[in-house]
Design an enzyme around this catalytic site. Structure first.
Site, PDB file in Angstrom:
ATOM      1  N   ASP A   1       0.815  -1.224   0.000  1.00 13.85           N
ATOM      2  CA  ASP A   1       0.000   0.000   0.000  1.00 13.85           C
ATOM      3  C   ASP A   1       0.846   1.271   0.000  1.00 13.85           C
ATOM      4  OD1 ASP A   1      -2.325  -1.641   0.268  1.00 13.85           O
ATOM      5  OD2 ASP A   1      -1.857  -1.820   2.394  1.00 13.85           O
TER       6      ASP A   1
ATOM      7  N   HIS B   1      -4.495  -2.048  -6.174  1.00 11.65           N
ATOM      8  CA  HIS B   1      -3.771  -0.851  -6.610  1.00 11.65           C
ATOM      9  C   HIS B   1      -4.777   0.219  -7.028  1.00 11.65           C
ATOM     10  CE1 HIS B   1      -0.048  -3.495  -7.662  1.00 11.65           C
ATOM     11  NE2 HIS B   1      -0.248  -3.369  -6.373  1.00 11.65           N
TER      12      HIS B   1
HETATM   13  P1  GDP Z   1      -0.569   0.208  -3.792  1.00  8.13           P
HETATM   14  O1  GDP Z   1      -1.238  -1.077  -3.474  1.00  8.13           O
HETATM   15  O2  GDP Z   1       0.881   0.214  -3.407  1.00  8.13           O
HETATM   16  O3  GDP Z   1      -0.785   0.660  -5.198  1.00  8.13           O
HETATM   17  O4  GDP Z   1      -1.231   1.295  -2.863  1.00  8.13           O
HETATM   18  P2  GDP Z   1      -2.789   1.574  -2.589  1.00  8.13           P
HETATM   19  O5  GDP Z   1      -3.457   1.833  -3.856  1.00  8.13           O
HETATM   20  O6  GDP Z   1      -3.341   0.553  -1.701  1.00  8.13           O
HETATM   21  O7  GDP Z   1      -2.692   2.873  -1.678  1.00  8.13           O
HETATM   22  C1  GDP Z   1      -2.237   4.050  -2.115  1.00  8.13           C
HETATM   23  C2  GDP Z   1      -3.364   5.080  -1.945  1.00  8.13           C
HETATM   24  O8  GDP Z   1      -2.824   6.348  -1.790  1.00  8.13           O
HETATM   25  C3  GDP Z   1      -4.269   5.174  -3.145  1.00  8.13           C
HETATM   26  O9  GDP Z   1      -5.548   5.535  -2.727  1.00  8.13           O
HETATM   27  C4  GDP Z   1      -3.635   6.288  -3.965  1.00  8.13           C
HETATM   28  O10 GDP Z   1      -4.542   6.954  -4.810  1.00  8.13           O
HETATM   29  C5  GDP Z   1      -3.144   7.191  -2.889  1.00  8.13           C
HETATM   30  N1  GDP Z   1      -1.900   7.894  -3.159  1.00  8.13           N
HETATM   31  C6  GDP Z   1      -0.798   7.443  -3.790  1.00  8.13           C
HETATM   32  N2  GDP Z   1       0.177   8.362  -3.743  1.00  8.13           N
HETATM   33  C7  GDP Z   1      -0.315   9.417  -3.049  1.00  8.13           C
HETATM   34  C8  GDP Z   1       0.226  10.679  -2.626  1.00  8.13           C
HETATM   35  O11 GDP Z   1       1.373  11.010  -2.851  1.00  8.13           O
HETATM   36  N3  GDP Z   1      -0.599  11.482  -1.894  1.00  8.13           N
HETATM   37  C9  GDP Z   1      -1.871  11.161  -1.592  1.00  8.13           C
HETATM   38  N4  GDP Z   1      -2.592  12.010  -0.873  1.00  8.13           N
HETATM   39  N5  GDP Z   1      -2.405   9.978  -1.976  1.00  8.13           N
HETATM   40  C10 GDP Z   1      -1.643   9.132  -2.683  1.00  8.13           C
END
Ligand code: GDP
Length: 423
Positions: free
Chosen positions: A12, A40
């Site tokens: 995440d 994701h």
């Molecule tokens: P992944 O499984 O590694 O792709 O991560 P997730 O999707 O579970 O969690 C990342 C969350 O944070 C998602 O809702 C993204 O849209 C959000 N996100 C990613 N990068 C950023 C950031 O730099 N700032 C903010 N505020 N949200 C972000």
């Protein structure tokens, strides 16, 4: 060129968001491990998408996506995911999606077994996502699984089903006392969901080798993070696959190719879903505030994530096992609005200071050692150049680089595609 994009922490970290951004420079994006336990989240001009099985590159036109042999694929879930994306106007054809013939099929009885086991464990449960992942990987290693390539000859596959189902019922019916699995139902299931996928199934290793020869740029997209790797994570609170970059070429179907670069996605603070040791964990009001600010609820399950400050001990270990060449730091914007920020710089083990991440058992007795740094009181989500950042945010980034001994190349300050800074 072969690049891997991997998680440094507990998952995440925002890998989907970074793959979506960085895939602009790539021709191919390939998932190489795990199944639909991933979630994701990608937000771009086409909408907000949650991808469980499909590589995040599917949202970019011109990018070919590959689901590698290291994956486990729930074919019903995949059908639903493809249908949802198509409804949103995303094109998915055999031209831009290639599924490995060697990838393993997650069957409904794997999901059932996962649920039965979690119910048996009751309050001792591990926090499984109940998508059958551990059980399908176990069957793969027991050589009792079905592979995607078998869908090409459904009649032959149908002949294999009764024996496997008979074996599976030794556990499901005899051990758990649940209704026995019916071979006929499984055959019908494989036909219903397998038939439409036939045209996507191929030898992805051959495809990727050919692409590499033609000078195409290939990105390997990991699910989860280093601390969830089956061998190098916090076993047994890990996933059931290897997400480390070194496994990438194998899981993608190109064990003959070497990685040119590994980009580690690292979060500006810590989050962890499910059970297991999480040394730097915050509790109570402090935790609630950070969880709310970061919207830390699981994309696949909706479960509230455990949260804490940046953990330099665990992150440095994550960078080491991933072999990360550079870092993309995500969610720095979430830390805005604090006078001071804490960082976990060491673990205290009965008075002994640990700076190297220990064996999982030892973690149970570790207490975090926090250091405090200055925070910044302004919103940084509109910053696009490092000069735009307040000096405290810049100092925070530099400190993380120093603590982790790895260069931070990108800093993400928002979920949208362009909300980032190249340092
Ligand atoms: P992944 O499984 O590694 O792709 O991560 P997730 O999707 O579970 O969690 C990342 C969350 O944070 C998602 O809702 C993204 O849209 C959000 N996100 C990613 N990068 C950023 C950031 O730099 N700032 C903010 N505020 N949200 C972000």
């Amino acid at each position: 060129m072969l690049t891997s994009i991997v998680g440094i922490n507990w998952g995440d970290e925002g890998k989907g968001r970074m793959v979506d951004l960085l895939s602009k420079d790539y021709d191919i994006v390939c998932r190489y491990q795990g199944g639909n336990n991933a979630g994701h989240t990608v937000i771009n001009e086409r909408g907000r998408f949650i991808l469980n099985l499909l590589p995040s590159g599917i949202l970019r036109e011109g990018v070919v996506c590959v689901m590698g042999p290291g994956m486990v694929i729930d074919i019903k879930h995949l059908a639903g995911e493809m249908a949802r994306l198509r409804e949103a106007g995303i094109t998915i054809t055999p031209e831009n999606l290639k599924i490995s013939d060697r990838a393993v099929i997650t069957m409904p009885y794997h999901v059932q077994q996962d649920c039965l086991e979690e119910a048996r464990l009751a309050d001792k449960k591990f926090g499984s996502t109940r998508r059958g992942i551990a059980f399908v990987y176990a069957d793969k290693y027991m050589k009792k699984a079905f592979r995607m390539g078998e869908l090409q000859n459904l009649d032959r596959l149908a002949k294999r089903v009764p024996d496997i189902v008979e074996w599976k019922n030794l556990t499901i019916a005899n051990a758990y006392g649940a209704e026995p699995v019916q071979a006929e139902e499984m055959i019908a299931y494989l036909k219903e969901y397998g038939e439409p996928l036939k045209e996507y199934i191929c030898d992805t290793g051959l495809f990727l080798n050919e692409a590499q020869r033609q000078g195409k740029k290939i990105m390997l997209e990991a699910q989860l993070g280093a601390l969830r790797d089956l061998d190098f994570g916090i076993y047994p609170y890990t996933s059931s696959s290897n997400n480390i970059a070194a496994y990438g070429p194998i899981g993608a179907g190109v064990p003959n190719l070497k990685l040119d670069k590994t980009i580690g996605i690292m979060k500006a603070y810590s989050t962890c879903v499910g059970e297991g040791p999480f040394t730097a964990e915050y509790f109570g009001e402090k935790a609630e505030k950070l969880r709310k600010a970061g919207g830390e609820y699981g994309a696949a399950t909706g479960r509230p994530r455990r949260v804490g400050p940046f953990d330099a001990v665990a992150s440095r270990y994550g960078i080491r096992v991933q072999g990360a060449d550079e870092i993309a730091l995500t969610k720095l914007d979430i830390l805005s609005g604090h006078e001071e920020l804490e960082i976990c710089t060491a673990y205290d083990l009965f008075g002994k200071k640990l700076t190297e991440f220990p064996f999982t058992d030892v973690l149970d007795d570790c207490k975090p050692v926090f250091e405090t740094v200055k925070g910044w009181n302004c919103d940084i989500s509109a910053c696009r150049k490092k000069e735009d950042l307040p000096k405290e945010a810049l100092a925070y980034i530099r400190l993380l680089e120093e603590l982790c001994a790895c260069k931070i190349r990108y800093v993400s300050v928002g979920a949208e595609r362009d909300a980032y800074i190249e340092m």
